[in-house]
Design a protein around this motif. Structure first.
Motif, PDB file in Angstrom:
ATOM      1  N   MET A   1       8.819   5.494  -7.062  1.00 27.62           N
ATOM      2  CA  MET A   1       8.512   6.921  -7.184  1.00 27.62           C
ATOM      3  C   MET A   1       9.033   7.699  -5.987  1.00 27.62           C
ATOM      4  O   MET A   1       8.640   8.837  -5.779  1.00 27.62           O
ATOM      5  CB  MET A   1       6.987   7.115  -7.283  1.00 27.62           C
ATOM      6  CG  MET A   1       6.401   6.675  -8.605  1.00 27.62           C
ATOM      7  SD  MET A   1       6.593   7.902  -9.883  1.00 27.62           S
ATOM      8  CE  MET A   1       5.116   8.872  -9.636  1.00 27.62           C
ATOM      9  N   SER A   2       9.841   7.050  -5.146  1.00 24.05           N
ATOM     10  CA  SER A   2      10.241   7.763  -3.937  1.00 24.05           C
ATOM     11  C   SER A   2      11.506   8.554  -4.184  1.00 24.05           C
ATOM     12  O   SER A   2      12.466   8.464  -3.445  1.00 24.05           O
ATOM     13  CB  SER A   2      10.443   6.789  -2.793  1.00 24.05           C
ATOM     14  OG  SER A   2      11.475   5.902  -3.111  1.00 24.05           O
TER      15      SER A   2
ATOM     16  N   GLY B   1     -10.324   6.285   0.375  1.00 21.80           N
ATOM     17  CA  GLY B   1      -9.478   6.301  -0.813  1.00 21.80           C
ATOM     18  C   GLY B   1      -8.455   5.182  -0.772  1.00 21.80           C
ATOM     19  O   GLY B   1      -8.205   4.511  -1.774  1.00 21.80           O
ATOM     20  N   THR B   2      -7.863   4.952   0.416  1.00 21.94           N
ATOM     21  CA  THR B   2      -6.875   3.891   0.538  1.00 21.94           C
ATOM     22  C   THR B   2      -7.506   2.529   0.296  1.00 21.94           C
ATOM     23  O   THR B   2      -6.931   1.664  -0.362  1.00 21.94           O
ATOM     24  CB  THR B   2      -6.248   3.933   1.938  1.00 21.94           C
ATOM     25  OG1 THR B   2      -5.851   5.259   2.201  1.00 21.94           O
ATOM     26  CG2 THR B   2      -5.057   3.032   2.020  1.00 21.94           C
TER      27      THR B   2
ATOM     28  N   LEU C   1      -8.027   2.210  -3.361  1.00 16.55           N
ATOM     29  CA  LEU C   1      -6.728   1.964  -4.006  1.00 16.55           C
ATOM     30  C   LEU C   1      -6.282   0.536  -3.775  1.00 16.55           C
ATOM     31  O   LEU C   1      -5.738  -0.120  -4.671  1.00 16.55           O
ATOM     32  CB  LEU C   1      -5.674   2.916  -3.435  1.00 16.55           C
ATOM     33  CG  LEU C   1      -5.673   4.358  -3.920  1.00 16.55           C
ATOM     34  CD1 LEU C   1      -4.562   5.108  -3.230  1.00 16.55           C
ATOM     35  CD2 LEU C   1      -5.482   4.413  -5.413  1.00 16.55           C
TER      36      LEU C   1
ATOM     37  N   THR D   1      -3.200  -0.671  -6.040  1.00 15.57           N
ATOM     38  CA  THR D   1      -2.188   0.351  -6.307  1.00 15.57           C
ATOM     39  C   THR D   1      -1.791   1.109  -5.046  1.00 15.57           C
ATOM     40  O   THR D   1      -1.167   2.150  -5.151  1.00 15.57           O
ATOM     41  CB  THR D   1      -2.695   1.358  -7.342  1.00 15.57           C
ATOM     42  OG1 THR D   1      -3.961   1.835  -6.907  1.00 15.57           O
ATOM     43  CG2 THR D   1      -2.825   0.740  -8.702  1.00 15.57           C
TER      44      THR D   1
ATOM     45  N   HIS E   1       0.293   1.877  -1.659  1.00 14.37           N
ATOM     46  CA  HIS E   1       1.590   1.591  -1.064  1.00 14.37           C
ATOM     47  C   HIS E   1       1.447   1.727   0.448  1.00 14.37           C
ATOM     48  O   HIS E   1       1.395   2.834   0.964  1.00 14.37           O
ATOM     49  CB  HIS E   1       2.657   2.556  -1.575  1.00 14.37           C
ATOM     50  CG  HIS E   1       2.860   2.471  -3.048  1.00 14.37           C
ATOM     51  ND1 HIS E   1       2.021   3.079  -3.947  1.00 14.37           N
ATOM     52  CD2 HIS E   1       3.802   1.824  -3.772  1.00 14.37           C
ATOM     53  CE1 HIS E   1       2.459   2.821  -5.171  1.00 14.37           C
ATOM     54  NE2 HIS E   1       3.528   2.063  -5.094  1.00 14.37           N
ATOM     55  N   PHE E   2       1.402   0.595   1.114  1.00  9.22           N
ATOM     56  CA  PHE E   2       1.191   0.647   2.557  1.00  9.22           C
ATOM     57  C   PHE E   2       2.512   0.808   3.286  1.00  9.22           C
ATOM     58  O   PHE E   2       3.574   0.441   2.772  1.00  9.22           O
ATOM     59  CB  PHE E   2       0.497  -0.629   3.045  1.00  9.22           C
ATOM     60  CG  PHE E   2      -0.959  -0.656   2.721  1.00  9.22           C
ATOM     61  CD1 PHE E   2      -1.822   0.210   3.361  1.00  9.22           C
ATOM     62  CD2 PHE E   2      -1.472  -1.517   1.772  1.00  9.22           C
ATOM     63  CE1 PHE E   2      -3.170   0.207   3.074  1.00  9.22           C
ATOM     64  CE2 PHE E   2      -2.814  -1.523   1.477  1.00  9.22           C
ATOM     65  CZ  PHE E   2      -3.667  -0.663   2.132  1.00  9.22           C
ATOM     66  N   ASP E   3       2.417   1.380   4.476  1.00  9.90           N
ATOM     67  CA  ASP E   3       3.585   1.487   5.345  1.00  9.90           C
ATOM     68  C   ASP E   3       3.055   1.334   6.763  1.00  9.90           C
ATOM     69  O   ASP E   3       2.802   2.308   7.453  1.00  9.90           O
ATOM     70  CB  ASP E   3       4.272   2.848   5.141  1.00  9.90           C
ATOM     71  CG  ASP E   3       5.451   3.012   6.057  1.00  9.90           C
ATOM     72  OD1 ASP E   3       6.017   1.985   6.476  1.00  9.90           O
ATOM     73  OD2 ASP E   3       5.795   4.160   6.382  1.00  9.90           O
ATOM     74  N   ILE E   4       2.816   0.084   7.139  1.00 10.62           N
ATOM     75  CA  ILE E   4       2.172  -0.178   8.425  1.00 10.62           C
ATOM     76  C   ILE E   4       3.203  -0.042   9.537  1.00 10.62           C
ATOM     77  O   ILE E   4       4.279  -0.635   9.471  1.00 10.62           O
ATOM     78  CB  ILE E   4       1.572  -1.594   8.453  1.00 10.62           C
ATOM     79  CG1 ILE E   4       0.780  -1.874   7.188  1.00 10.62           C
ATOM     80  CG2 ILE E   4       0.742  -1.793   9.705  1.00 10.62           C
ATOM     81  CD1 ILE E   4      -0.534  -1.243   7.134  1.00 10.62           C
TER      82      ILE E   4
ATOM     83  N   ILE F   1      -4.389  10.455  -0.152  1.00  8.66           N
ATOM     84  CA  ILE F   1      -4.621   9.400  -1.152  1.00  8.66           C
ATOM     85  C   ILE F   1      -3.543   9.454  -2.228  1.00  8.66           C
ATOM     86  O   ILE F   1      -2.995   8.427  -2.648  1.00  8.66           O
ATOM     87  CB  ILE F   1      -6.021   9.556  -1.762  1.00  8.66           C
ATOM     88  CG1 ILE F   1      -7.085   9.288  -0.711  1.00  8.66           C
ATOM     89  CG2 ILE F   1      -6.215   8.607  -2.930  1.00  8.66           C
ATOM     90  CD1 ILE F   1      -8.474   9.626  -1.163  1.00  8.66           C
TER      91      ILE F   1
ATOM     92  N   ILE G   1      -0.391   8.000  -0.907  1.00 10.78           N
ATOM     93  CA  ILE G   1      -0.416   6.536  -0.814  1.00 10.78           C
ATOM     94  C   ILE G   1      -0.357   5.911  -2.208  1.00 10.78           C
ATOM     95  O   ILE G   1       0.281   4.884  -2.420  1.00 10.78           O
ATOM     96  CB  ILE G   1      -1.674   6.091  -0.043  1.00 10.78           C
ATOM     97  CG1 ILE G   1      -1.506   6.451   1.434  1.00 10.78           C
ATOM     98  CG2 ILE G   1      -1.900   4.596  -0.181  1.00 10.78           C
ATOM     99  CD1 ILE G   1      -2.652   6.068   2.286  1.00 10.78           C
TER     100      ILE G   1
ATOM    101  N   GLN H   1      -4.824   3.355   6.994  1.00 12.79           N
ATOM    102  CA  GLN H   1      -4.420   2.005   6.610  1.00 12.79           C
ATOM    103  C   GLN H   1      -5.015   0.963   7.532  1.00 12.79           C
ATOM    104  O   GLN H   1      -4.705  -0.219   7.407  1.00 12.79           O
ATOM    105  CB  GLN H   1      -2.916   1.867   6.665  1.00 12.79           C
ATOM    106  CG  GLN H   1      -2.182   2.840   5.798  1.00 12.79           C
ATOM    107  CD  GLN H   1      -0.710   2.722   6.008  1.00 12.79           C
ATOM    108  OE1 GLN H   1      -0.026   1.967   5.348  1.00 12.79           O
ATOM    109  NE2 GLN H   1      -0.190   3.457   6.981  1.00 12.79           N
TER     110      GLN H   1
END
Lengths: 404, 171
Positions: free
Chosen positions: A1-2, A54-55, A58, A63, A65-68, B15, B18, B136
């Motif tokens: 979806m990016s 919320g994260t 999720l 569902t 999408h992490f970006d650590i 949210i 993400i 996160q």
């Protein structure tokens, strides 16, 4: 979806929310950093907590999408210091700077130009300065749950508590609008009794008569309320006592009531020369449960009627009786044995003998289970007791106010 | 907008981000812009540079459009609130430094340089590293938060020692 369109839409939403929430105002940021205006702190705290919860949810559904970001301690520390300096100097962050520039702030436009130069400086120093720094104290892209081996809930709960504490500390110290008006004596009403049912206000003499009548009614309610309080207190104590007798093994559980009680000489305790068996406790529990649920309902009703009487008769003490009413309602809601209707999803504070047996006979070895066991039986009970005492205290204050 | 509604709105945006793509981030795209320029005007310099050939800095995609969206959305929201107004100084600045516009602009420029340099050193700005890091639960958010607020409060204390009288009525 990016894809670019999603990016554009997300950006529009984010930029618009930044302006709508007022975080683009540098005065709010500086006020927050100087600890004079807590709006930005509170907003960002809620932002963070809501985002975190919320994260987490999720992530439970799989569902997210992490970006650590990599935890390279030295560049992160230095970068935080530089960013903090820029933030304290200008009152803009990179995102709010962009949004401010778009809403007509010339200084923000200059800051954005400065940011482009900052990116240039970063590119220039990257090979010589940043790359060596990245090699030391590099923990990689890890999260707190990963590095501690605990579940995410273990971190979410304390951070949530800390954020709530921040919100509590920074709450507005100034009295709210209505409180200020009450202090100023502006109640928005006159001496006469306005009545919604009759267009004409009730005259003073009739109002006095009404008041004394209401006072008498309030006295009756108070008496009943105190009686119910004592009954509830006794029932709660009996409930808890029977729990402790069973859980400590003082009274032996007889699974099947048809089987005769253990032979004489067993270690059932003698209370006042009376041999207590589990059957007796079962009866006691059933009776006290019924009494508790019904009396708590009546208790709430009496609070409600007291509220009505003191409102109608202008007796005062409305704040106290409202608080007491609310607590009585909470007690009632918590006391209803919801587990009977919904299974284990919703637990009421009252427990049936069967439940007690099933909890006590299962072998609990780990600490968590033990804590849960005592929380369910004693902790829940203590909460009800506390609420009951508070409700009684509030209604006692109400009585003192109206009968002074 | 009350603080809780404001925070709730921003949290829901995060949210959504993400759930759809990734946590929001702003600062990386400034490097992308510079990379584009450098690749065009100084190709021999950028040939061996580790950043300028990195794929994430040469591609103008989701993140770039995200930033354009921020500008667009902020502009629209300001117009909607009838708050679009040309301003140069803030109330705190006026209270502490009278009103030399030039000084404010210079400070804004220096602050901007520091903001983005710091943001890239820390792998993310306030949105990306502080908010995104905590949402996160990443380890890097802890040292970042400490120095960000330590230095932020210190510098704000040094630059803006005096509190304006009606600082909340500026906007």
């Amino acid at each position: 979806m990016s894809n670019p369109i999603v990016g554009l839409i997300m950006g529009v939403i984010f930029g618009a929310s930044l302006v709508l929430t007022g975080l683009t105002n540098p005065d709010k940021i500086i006020g927050a950093l100087r600890l004079k205006d807590f709006y930005a702190i509170r907003t960002v705290a809620v932002f963070l907590l809501v985002g975190m919860l919320g994260t987490w949810i999720l992530d439970l559904f799989g569902t997210a999408h992490f970006d650590i970001k990599p935890a390279v301690i030295l560049p992160v520390l230095i970068g935080g210091a530089l960013l903090g300096t820029g933030l304290g100097l200008t009152g803009f962050g990179p995102a709010t700077g962009l949004a401010s520039a778009a809403s007509g702030r010339i200084d923000a436009v200059i800051t954005v130009i400065g940011m482009i130069f900052g990116a240039h400086v970063y590119i220039l120093i990257y090979p010589s300065i940043v790359m060596p720094l990245e090699r030391i104290f590099n923990f990689g892209s890890v999260t707190l749950p990963q590095i501690t081996g605990a579940s995410a809930a273990f971190w979410v709960v304390p951070i949530f508590a800390a954020g709530s504490l921040v919100l509590l500390i920074t709450r507005s110290r100034e009295p709210r609008d209505d409180e200020q008006r009450i202090k100023a004596g502006d109640f928005g009403m006159n001496e006469e009794f306005p009545d919604r049912l009759s267009p004409k206000p009730i005259p003073i003499e009739k109002g006095l008569y009404l008041k004394s009548d209401c006072l008498k009614a309030a006295c009756v309610f108070r008496r009943w309320k105190n009686l119910l309080f004592i009954v509830m207190l006794l029932c709660l104590l009996l409930n808890q006592a029977s729990f402790w007798l069973v859980s400590t093994g003082q009274v032996e559980i007889t699974e099947n009531p048809n089987i005769a009680a253990p032979a004489k000489g067993s270690h059932n305790p003698l209370l006042f020369g009376y041999n207590v068996t589990f059957e007796h406790l079962t009866t006691v529990l059933s009776i006290t449960n019924i009494i508790l649920v019904f009396t708590s309902m009546l208790y709430g009703f009496i609070m409600y009627f007291s509220l009505g009487v003191s409102f109608k008769g202008r007796l005062g003490g409305l704040a106290h009786i409202c608080g007491a009413l609310y607590m009585a309602l909470i007690i009632f809601v918590l006391l209803v044995p919801w587990q009977k209707f919904f299974g284990a999803i919703a637990l009421g504070a009252t427990f049936t003998p069967d439940e007690l047996v099933s909890w006590c006979t299962t072998d609990i070895s780990d600490t968590f289970g033990l804590v849960l066991f005592y929380l369910r039986f004693t902790g829940y009970w203590a909460l009800i007791l506390l609420l009951l005492l508070l409700a009684q205290l509030r209604s006692f204050r109400w009585a003192r106010v109206i009968l002074r | 907008m009350p603080w809780w509604a404001a925070g709730l709105l921003l949290g829901l945006v995060q949210i959504l981000a993400i759930a759809l793509v990734k946590p929001m981030g702003v600062s990386k795209q400034f490097v992308v812009v510079d990379t584009k320029v450098l690749n065009r005007i100084a190709p021999e310099y950028s040939e061996n540079h580790p950043l300028l050939n990195d794929d994430q800095y040469t591609k103008f995609g989701y993140g770039g459009w995200f930033n354009i969206g921020i500008i667009l959305g902020a502009c629209l929201a300001a117009l909607h609130l009838r708050a679009w107004k040309v301003r140069t100084v803030s109330a705190w600045w006026r209270r502490n430094h009278d009103a030399p516009v030039l000084l404010r602009l210079i400070a804004g420029f220096c602050g901007g340089v520091l903001l983005l340099l710091g943001a890239r050193l820390a792998y993310g700005c306030i949105t990306g590293q502080f908010i995104g890091g905590w949402t996160q639960l990443s380890l890097s958010a802890i040292p970042f938060t400490i120095t960000l607020f330590g230095f932020g409060m210190l510098v704000a204390y040094l630059v803006y020692p005096k509190k304006p009288n009606r600082f909340s009525q500026e906007e």
